[in-house]
Scaffold this motif. Structure first.
Motif, PDB file in Angstrom:
ATOM      1  N   GLU A   1       0.042   4.153   0.883  1.00 41.54           N
ATOM      2  CA  GLU A   1      -0.309   5.062   1.976  1.00 41.54           C
ATOM      3  C   GLU A   1       0.311   4.619   3.305  1.00 41.54           C
ATOM      4  O   GLU A   1       1.072   5.347   3.921  1.00 41.54           O
ATOM      5  CB  GLU A   1      -1.831   5.157   2.109  1.00 41.54           C
ATOM      6  CG  GLU A   1      -2.311   6.199   3.102  1.00 41.54           C
ATOM      7  CD  GLU A   1      -2.054   7.623   2.647  1.00 41.54           C
ATOM      8  OE1 GLU A   1      -2.041   8.515   3.504  1.00 41.54           O
ATOM      9  OE2 GLU A   1      -1.849   7.837   1.432  1.00 41.54           O
ATOM     10  N   CYS A   2      -0.045   3.412   3.768  1.00 41.19           N
ATOM     11  CA  CYS A   2       0.466   2.951   5.063  1.00 41.19           C
ATOM     12  C   CYS A   2       1.799   2.217   4.939  1.00 41.19           C
ATOM     13  O   CYS A   2       2.536   2.090   5.920  1.00 41.19           O
ATOM     14  CB  CYS A   2      -0.548   2.052   5.752  1.00 41.19           C
ATOM     15  SG  CYS A   2      -0.881   0.492   4.889  1.00 41.19           S
TER      16      CYS A   2
ATOM     17  N   CYS B   1       0.834  -1.196   0.000  1.00 40.21           N
ATOM     18  CA  CYS B   1       0.000   0.000   0.000  1.00 40.21           C
ATOM     19  C   CYS B   1       0.872   1.250   0.000  1.00 40.21           C
ATOM     20  O   CYS B   1       1.799   1.377   0.814  1.00 40.21           O
ATOM     21  CB  CYS B   1      -0.920  -0.011   1.225  1.00 40.21           C
ATOM     22  SG  CYS B   1      -1.899   1.486   1.424  1.00 40.21           S
TER      23      CYS B   1
ATOM     24  N   VAL C   1      -7.051   1.149  10.303  1.00 42.67           N
ATOM     25  CA  VAL C   1      -5.979   0.306   9.785  1.00 42.67           C
ATOM     26  C   VAL C   1      -5.789  -0.900  10.709  1.00 42.67           C
ATOM     27  O   VAL C   1      -5.730  -0.755  11.929  1.00 42.67           O
ATOM     28  CB  VAL C   1      -4.655   1.095   9.685  1.00 42.67           C
ATOM     29  CG1 VAL C   1      -3.504   0.183   9.265  1.00 42.67           C
ATOM     30  CG2 VAL C   1      -4.810   2.239   8.694  1.00 42.67           C
TER      31      VAL C   1
ATOM     32  N   GLN D   1     -10.312   5.530   2.953  1.00 46.58           N
ATOM     33  CA  GLN D   1     -10.067   6.846   3.526  1.00 46.58           C
ATOM     34  C   GLN D   1      -9.707   7.884   2.466  1.00 46.58           C
ATOM     35  O   GLN D   1     -10.123   9.039   2.555  1.00 46.58           O
ATOM     36  CB  GLN D   1      -8.944   6.761   4.563  1.00 46.58           C
ATOM     37  CG  GLN D   1      -9.322   6.018   5.832  1.00 46.58           C
ATOM     38  CD  GLN D   1      -8.169   5.920   6.805  1.00 46.58           C
ATOM     39  OE1 GLN D   1      -7.076   6.405   6.534  1.00 46.58           O
ATOM     40  NE2 GLN D   1      -8.407   5.272   7.934  1.00 46.58           N
ATOM     41  N   GLN D   2      -8.936   7.467   1.474  1.00 48.43           N
ATOM     42  CA  GLN D   2      -8.463   8.414   0.465  1.00 48.43           C
ATOM     43  C   GLN D   2      -9.468   8.672  -0.655  1.00 48.43           C
ATOM     44  O   GLN D   2      -9.325   9.636  -1.398  1.00 48.43           O
ATOM     45  CB  GLN D   2      -7.148   7.898  -0.148  1.00 48.43           C
ATOM     46  CG  GLN D   2      -6.007   7.790   0.840  1.00 48.43           C
ATOM     47  CD  GLN D   2      -5.618   9.133   1.415  1.00 48.43           C
ATOM     48  OE1 GLN D   2      -5.585  10.132   0.715  1.00 48.43           O
ATOM     49  NE2 GLN D   2      -5.323   9.163   2.714  1.00 48.43           N
TER      50      GLN D   2
ATOM     51  N   LEU E   1      -8.353   5.720  13.379  1.00 46.91           N
ATOM     52  CA  LEU E   1      -7.976   4.980  12.179  1.00 46.91           C
ATOM     53  C   LEU E   1      -8.658   3.623  12.140  1.00 46.91           C
ATOM     54  O   LEU E   1      -9.029   3.072  13.168  1.00 46.91           O
ATOM     55  CB  LEU E   1      -6.457   4.792  12.140  1.00 46.91           C
ATOM     56  CG  LEU E   1      -5.600   6.060  12.136  1.00 46.91           C
ATOM     57  CD1 LEU E   1      -4.123   5.694  12.186  1.00 46.91           C
ATOM     58  CD2 LEU E   1      -5.893   6.900  10.899  1.00 46.91           C
TER      59      LEU E   1
ATOM     60  N   CYS F   1      -7.027   2.090   3.606  1.00 49.91           N
ATOM     61  CA  CYS F   1      -6.442   3.325   3.071  1.00 49.91           C
ATOM     62  C   CYS F   1      -7.182   3.783   1.816  1.00 49.91           C
ATOM     63  O   CYS F   1      -7.359   4.985   1.589  1.00 49.91           O
ATOM     64  CB  CYS F   1      -4.954   3.118   2.778  1.00 49.91           C
ATOM     65  SG  CYS F   1      -3.943   2.895   4.261  1.00 49.91           S
TER      66      CYS F   1
ATOM     67  N   CYS G   1      -5.383   3.245  15.848  1.00 46.06           N
ATOM     68  CA  CYS G   1      -5.634   2.165  14.903  1.00 46.06           C
ATOM     69  C   CYS G   1      -6.299   0.997  15.640  1.00 46.06           C
ATOM     70  O   CYS G   1      -6.437   1.010  16.864  1.00 46.06           O
ATOM     71  CB  CYS G   1      -4.342   1.717  14.229  1.00 46.06           C
ATOM     72  SG  CYS G   1      -3.136   1.010  15.357  1.00 46.06           S
TER      73      CYS G   1
ATOM     74  N   PHE H   1      -3.370   0.477  -3.143  1.00 45.12           N
ATOM     75  CA  PHE H   1      -3.855   0.757  -1.796  1.00 45.12           C
ATOM     76  C   PHE H   1      -4.340  -0.536  -1.149  1.00 45.12           C
ATOM     77  O   PHE H   1      -4.831  -1.443  -1.825  1.00 45.12           O
ATOM     78  CB  PHE H   1      -5.037   1.741  -1.819  1.00 45.12           C
ATOM     79  CG  PHE H   1      -4.681   3.138  -2.254  1.00 45.12           C
ATOM     80  CD1 PHE H   1      -4.297   4.092  -1.327  1.00 45.12           C
ATOM     81  CD2 PHE H   1      -4.735   3.501  -3.594  1.00 45.12           C
ATOM     82  CE1 PHE H   1      -3.981   5.382  -1.722  1.00 45.12           C
ATOM     83  CE2 PHE H   1      -4.415   4.784  -4.002  1.00 45.12           C
ATOM     84  CZ  PHE H   1      -4.041   5.732  -3.067  1.00 45.12           C
TER      85      PHE H   1
END
Length: 606
Positions: free
Chosen positions: A11-12, A9, A488, A35-36, A486, A32, A568, A28
């Protein structure tokens, strides 16, 4: 054939990507991506699934019913259809649910995982009771569950392990004895040259220990193995022995706390070194469904007396002993009726009894594990309100060790959604155990030995657990409406290195909450007792103590503190553990001792 490229991913950077945003040209993971791409022009971005999975197309029949509890093969299909319907309608009601894409991600990734099963796994899945159950572990991306008549959550029997027979218990003691004396992980999981040679040497030593203890336990078993030229000729004996250990742990999460990890590490390496050993030690776990299916006894699961024969006896306040005895006799009668009705040449009365006991054991565990979480939710709602103006639950970054800043209302919602998530996880632990077992022993996910900052760990991707957790989180998000923090899920990274660490982490939930609930619920009795009334009065009374304890726990047990804390999914549990580690410094610690508190960690004995 060239190896497939594994995308992480963007992002993370610690989760394997499940989706590729074609417009952004970036991979992704599910949370994530949600969220995006939950607002603005990004909602319209074109997306495709990785790993060969196909994203659902907008072809839903209008009026598709939303079913939260459905057979596993329908659950993912319906989530995919609901997501596709919302994409087709463009969220015409003006509200966007950022969690729904996560469901589609989980379903798409799960479909990819299911289609990627190796031929060896498929071949094993039909060879015996245990090997038939292997299909369950590999298809654990969707979890079947339903509510019984009495309202107690019951997972599908496909995840309920069969209780050990007397013969199997004898063999289990042999396995545990070998694990207790083995120094496998101490000698293998170290940096240095010649690790593969060390693995082979330690595997050979462990197998020799097993053979020796099997001989001591039953001479005929050891003699039969020793008379054979190679270990591969006795592979069935060893496969069943290892399966018994894995099954026992799933049914008894509080047992084997110092030996189960060693067992799984040995099996990981044994699978990798199966050419050296001459056989693959992995077979599927024997579950109630598999046991009955191989004996033509699945009709037992449809009988109306099943609930009465397997559900725990509920004790109501003020109920007489005569009433309880009547319930016990009624349950015993139902058990005897089922044993006689379904006994056959393939399925003996003893077999039927063991099946009923296995289901009953699962109900008892589910109840004991989820009850403290449910009670904690009740205490939160009874003692606090999100609209309160006294800001009693408000926390600020840096104050009292807090790593988050939340208003009272926001902290209330954060605590509530965390508890609801834990409740859902504890209710689905058998499915998570099977999925974790499949991930740990997967041929497709090799581990790497790495220093994670918490010592050397075997870091291994966990696609099954990740997909299942994404689905659980998505359902919790829908139930809560809004989500604080979060979403995640750390698994297969430095925070949660592998599925073994993950599953061990969430078995701690009842261990954390049970002592707190016990103390809080015992305060009134302590206040009413002449022996302790003066002590309770010195602290301001039972009501005040209860309020102080709950306020402190709901604030600083969910403040993002701890080594890998934060907002998270896993950081929430870390914060609660961090609060537990500081309990002895709390001003009300003596009240805990007065109520009989001994500790949070339980016993490490087998």
């Amino acid at each position: 054939m060239a190896d497939e490229v594994v995308h992480m991913c963007v992002e993370c950077e610690d989760q394997e990507a499940a989706l590729l945003c074609v417009t952004c040209d970036e991979p992704f993971c599910g949370p994530c991506w949600a969220q995006q791409h939950n607002s603005g022009s990004r909602k319209e971005h074109e997306t495709k699934a990785l790993l060969g999975a196909v994203m659902p197309q907008p072809l839903p029949p209008s009026g598709t019913p939303q079913i939260d509890v459905a057979p596993s093969h329908l659950a993912d299909e319906m989530q995919v259809k609901e997501c596709a319907e919302e994409q087709k309608n463009g969220n015409s009601n003006g509200s966007h649910n950022p969690q729904t894409p996560g469901d589609a991600v989980a379903a798409a990734a799960a479909a990819a995982a299911d289609t990627a099963l190796s031929a060896e796994d498929r071949a094993q899945s039909s060879s015996s009771d245990a090997s038939t159950a292997d299909a369950v572990g590999n298809s654990a991306s969707s979890l079947t569950s339903h509510l019984t008549k009495s309202g107690v959550y019951r997972e599908s029997v496909r995840y309920i392990p069969m209780r050990l027979s007397s013969e199997e218990r004898s063999r289990f003691l042999v396995l545990e004895g070998a694990l207790n004396v083995s120094e496998y992980t101490d000698k293998v999981d170290t940096f240095g040259y010649g690790r593969q040679d060390r693995i082979k040497g330690q595997l050979e030593d462990f197998m020799n220990i097993l053979v020796g203890l099997l001989t001591c336990n039953r001479h005929s078993d050891g003699k039969r193995i020793c008379e054979r030229e190679t270990l591969s000729e006795s592979k069935t004996d060893f496969q069943k022995l290892f399966e018994i250990g894995r099954r026992y742990k799933i049914m008894n999460p509080d047992k084997m706390r110092s030996t189960y990890g060693k067992l799984m590490c040995i099996l990981q390496d044994a699978i990798d070194q199966r050419e050296f050993l001459g056989f693959n030690p992995r077979i599927g776990i024997v579950t109630v469904e598999v046991f009955l299916q191989n004996r033509n006894g699945l009709a037992l699961l449809q009988h109306p007396l099943l609930d009465e024969a397997t559900m725990p006896i509920e004790v109501e306040d003020g109920e007489s002993s005569a009433s309880l005895q009547e319930k016990r006799e009624s349950k015993q009668k139902a058990i005897e009726t089922l044993c006689k009705k379904f006994a056959s040449a393939e399925l003996t009365e003893e077999d039927v009894g063991n099946v009923l006991k296995s289901i009953s054991d699962s109900h008892s565990y589910q109840t004991s594990a989820s009850l403290p979480v449910t009670r904690m939710i009740q205490l939160l709602k009874e003692n606090f309100s999100p609209s309160s103006e006294d800001n009693v639950l408000a926390i600020s970054y840096g104050m009292g060790g807090s790593m988050l800043s939340h208003s009272h209302a926001k902290q209330y919602q954060y605590v509530l959604q965390s508890l609801l998530l834990w409740e859902s996880i504890t209710q689905q632990m058998f499915g998570l155990w099977h999925t974790a077992d499949a991930d740990i022993l997967s041929d497709r996910c090799e581990y790497r030995l790495s220093n994670t900052g918490q010592g050397l760990h075997r870091v291994q991707a966990c696609p099954g657990v990740s997909n299942l957790m994404h689905g659980i989180v998505s359902r919790a998000q829908r139930e809560c409406g809004s989500w604080v923090g979060l979403s995640v899920v750390h698994v297969g990274d430095r925070d949660v290195p592998n599925a073994l660490v993950f599953i061990d982490k969430y078995t701690q939930v009842p261990r954390i909450l049970t002592p707190i609930v016990h103390v809080v619920d015992k305060l009134d009795a302590l206040e009413a007792s002449p022996a302790t009334a003066a002590i309770i009065a010195a602290y301001g009374g039972a009501a005040k103590i209860r309020r102080v304890i709950l306020t402190d726990f709901f604030r600083h047990g969910f403040d993002g503190s701890g080594d890998d804390g934060g907002s998270c999914i896993d950081g929430r549990l870390t914060s609660a553990w961090n609060w537990c580690s500081k309990l002895e410094k709390k001003p009300y610690y003596h009240i805990f001792l007065l109520a009989g508190f001994e500790g949070f960690d339980g016993s490490f004995k087998a």
